[in-house]
Design an enzyme around this catalytic site. Structure first.
Site, PDB file in Angstrom:
ATOM      1  N   GLU A 163      -5.390  -9.185   0.496  1.00 46.66           N
ATOM      2  CA  GLU A 163      -5.891  -9.097   1.874  1.00 46.66           C
ATOM      3  C   GLU A 163      -7.398  -8.883   1.854  1.00 46.66           C
ATOM      4  O   GLU A 163      -7.903  -8.057   1.087  1.00 46.66           O
ATOM      5  CB  GLU A 163      -5.248  -7.939   2.644  1.00 46.66           C
ATOM      6  CG  GLU A 163      -3.800  -8.124   3.013  1.00 46.66           C
ATOM      7  CD  GLU A 163      -3.262  -6.931   3.822  1.00 46.66           C
ATOM      8  OE1 GLU A 163      -4.081  -6.111   4.297  1.00 46.66           O
ATOM      9  OE2 GLU A 163      -2.029  -6.826   3.968  1.00 46.66           O
ATOM     10  N   GLU A 173       0.825  -1.211   0.000  1.00 53.41           N
ATOM     11  CA  GLU A 173       0.000   0.000   0.000  1.00 53.41           C
ATOM     12  C   GLU A 173       0.858   1.261   0.000  1.00 53.41           C
ATOM     13  O   GLU A 173       0.577   2.238   0.701  1.00 53.41           O
ATOM     14  CB  GLU A 173      -0.959  -0.012   1.194  1.00 53.41           C
ATOM     15  CG  GLU A 173      -1.919  -1.200   1.176  1.00 53.41           C
ATOM     16  CD  GLU A 173      -2.998  -1.127   2.257  1.00 53.41           C
ATOM     17  OE1 GLU A 173      -2.933  -0.194   3.096  1.00 53.41           O
ATOM     18  OE2 GLU A 173      -3.896  -1.981   2.258  1.00 53.41           O
TER      19      GLU A 173
END
Length: 524
Positions: A283, A136
């Site tokens: 995820e 991220e």
């Protein structure tokens, strides 16, 4: 017409070498890595390490095998874990932490050294399937954004030099927030402030056949849009057509939030003329516990989300936009990371506690043996909140008296005596009666003070009656020498195919052994 002596000699030599190679050489067999590759969608788990008393690598791998988990993702390239995974069928995504991006992105030599140390040293004994570069980065450390693509390209060049680029993919996981206006999915687009990174990255992924890695959490979508997104849509619960979310531009119907998020990624890529990159959900999950601001972080909701997620993926659910393509997913996460800082939910995303006891028991029966703690239809009877001690005590007395529940475990000194309060003791007694009566309708009421739950109320050394039955069932599943896993079915199919080829080869050999001498006599 007579055959010349030279022609006969050449013919004999030809057939001699032909049959020599036929009988004495073997067909090439696929490598271990190739044998284990599969295009079938799968469910993996993320393995974080912010856990008190984390299992040693060898025990961790044994636990993964016990739970029949075949795909994991780790947040570094821990050599002890990679070594422990050697010669198992467990496939692993390794990661480059964000703090290593600068060194790898600015030096081909450093990238080559990283690949040699963390990949070449272990592959193919350890089935490394992909490398996730950073995590991220665009949204958490935007200053490092310019380093992502150089790091990925340097690592890819090192894989090419080691001839591993066809076996190991490289990408970088993104937060869902890089996509703006995600619903309806047809209107979604990537945040244009990231275009200088996103566009060349997607072109690289397309060129190398690598996936777009996305961290997608319907939990956060629901929490941020509670007035708009119903909880049932976030949890994959069955919906009536009137409750399905409809994209007004495509008229596609969405029965769950995750599919909508995946399709938003596909539409965003399509806007950039990229249509051949598959989404990999690196995820997703649901927390089982939260603080007062997170009332929907419960064990029941976590069980519902992850159980339905597993069923959806392994059932080849696809998405409304791409029903033919089911994204594989990695559940966040294997263990509760109790060392995480607040909020409370941060430490409660795990399927298990650090000591390997289940945080809750999934309901995944009928879709193989992904998790050994499969407890479909497993229910418990416990005391409801909000009732006074006197009312609960009366129900407890009835359960242990006229109800003939086995209340021996809540006596002083026994395993379920603590915590020593009426609500806790009543829950045990209620479940004892409920299980004794075969969970018949009406046996979990106790004048309105009891409720049925799918969350195992066992704690510490106190095992509730309903859970004792589960433990026995689980043990039987784990110790069984038979398995219906997709991987083993695939292996059996391949073995059968090979046997068919072998049988044909044997018949051919017998035929030639019988008639080849006759053929030679005629030729001579």
């Amino acid at each position: 017409m007579a055959i010349s002596k030279l022609t006969r000699t050449n013919t004999l030599l030809f057939f001699f070498f032909f049959f020599f190679f036929l009988f004495c050489t073997e067909l090439p067999t696929p490598s271990l890595a190739q044998e284990n590759q599969s295009d079938q969608p799968y469910v993996g788990v993320n393995v974080g390490t912010d856990v008190s008393n984390l299992l040693p690598p060898s025990q961790l791998v044994s636990f993964l095998q016990l739970q029949k988990i075949t795909h994991i993702r780790i947040y570094d390239a821990n050599p002890d874990i990679l070594k422990a995974l050697s010669r198992t069928k467990i496939r692993v995504i390794i990661s480059v932490p964000n703090n290593q991006l600068l060194a790898i992105g600015s030096s081909n030599t450093t990238a080559a050294s990283w690949i040699d140390r963390n990949v070449v040293s272990f592959y193919p004994d350890t089935l490394i399937t992909a490398i996730s570069v950073g995590d991220e980065v665009l949204t958490t450390v935007p200053s490092s954004a310019p380093l992502i693509l150089p790091a990925i390209q340097s690592l890819y060049s090192a894989l090419v030099a080691s001839n591993l680029h066809q076996h190991i993919k490289i990408s970088t996981p993104h937060a869902a927030s890089i996509i703006l206006d995600p619903f309806p999915p047809s209107q979604a687009f990537f945040n244009q402030s990231f275009s200088s990174v996103i566009v060349p990255l997607l072109q690289f992924l397309s060129r190398t056949g690598s996936p777009l890695m996305m961290n997608l959490y319907p939990y956060y979508v629901f929490m941020q849009n509670k007035g708009v997104v119903p909880i049932d849509n976030a949890l994959f619960k069955p919906l009536t057509p009137s409750k399905e979310m409809v994209d007004p531009n495509t008229l596609l119907h969405y029965t769950n939030v995750l599919d909508a998020m995946v399709d938003a990624a596909y539409f965003s890529m399509k806007n950039l003329n990229i249509t051949d990159v598959v989404v990999l959900v690196t995820e997703t999950g649901w927390p089982s516990k939260g603080d007062s601001k997170e009332p929907y972080a419960t064990k029941d909701n976590a069980d519902t989300y992850n159980s339905n997620l597993i069923s959806h993926i392994l059932g080849h659910g696809g998405t409304p936009l791409h029903p033919e393509t089911t994204s594989s997913v990695y559940i966040y996460e294997l263990f509760n990371e109790d060392l995480r800082s607040p909020p409370v939910s941060e430490a409660n995303w795990g399927l298990f506690y650090g000591n390997t006891t289940p945080a809750y028991l999934l309901h995944v029966s009928g879709i193989g043996t992904f998790m050994a703690n499969d407890t479909t239809n497993q229910t418990y009877c416990i005391a409801m909140d909000g009732f006074d001690t006197k009312t609960l005590q009366a129900a407890l007395d009835w359960a242990c008296g006229p109800g003939r529940a086995n209340c021996s475990e809540i006596q002083p000194g026994e395993s379920c005596y603590q915590p020593n309060n009426v609500k806790s003791h009543a829950s045990y007694a209620f479940d004892s009666y409920f299980q004794k009566e075969g969970k018949a309708p009406g046996t979990c009421d106790f004048k309105g003070v009891a409720m049925i739950t799918t969350t195992d109320p066992s704690h510490g050394s106190c095992i509730f009656p309903g859970s004792k039955k589960v433990s026995n069932k689980t043990k039987d599943v784990v110790n069984s020498t038979q398995s219906s896993s997709a991987g083993e079915k695939l292996l059996r199919c391949r073995t059968f195919s090979f046997l068919k080829i072998s049988a044909f080869s044997n018949i051919l050999h017998i035929f030639l052994a019988a008639y080849f001498p006759i053929f030679l006599l005629v030729l001579l």
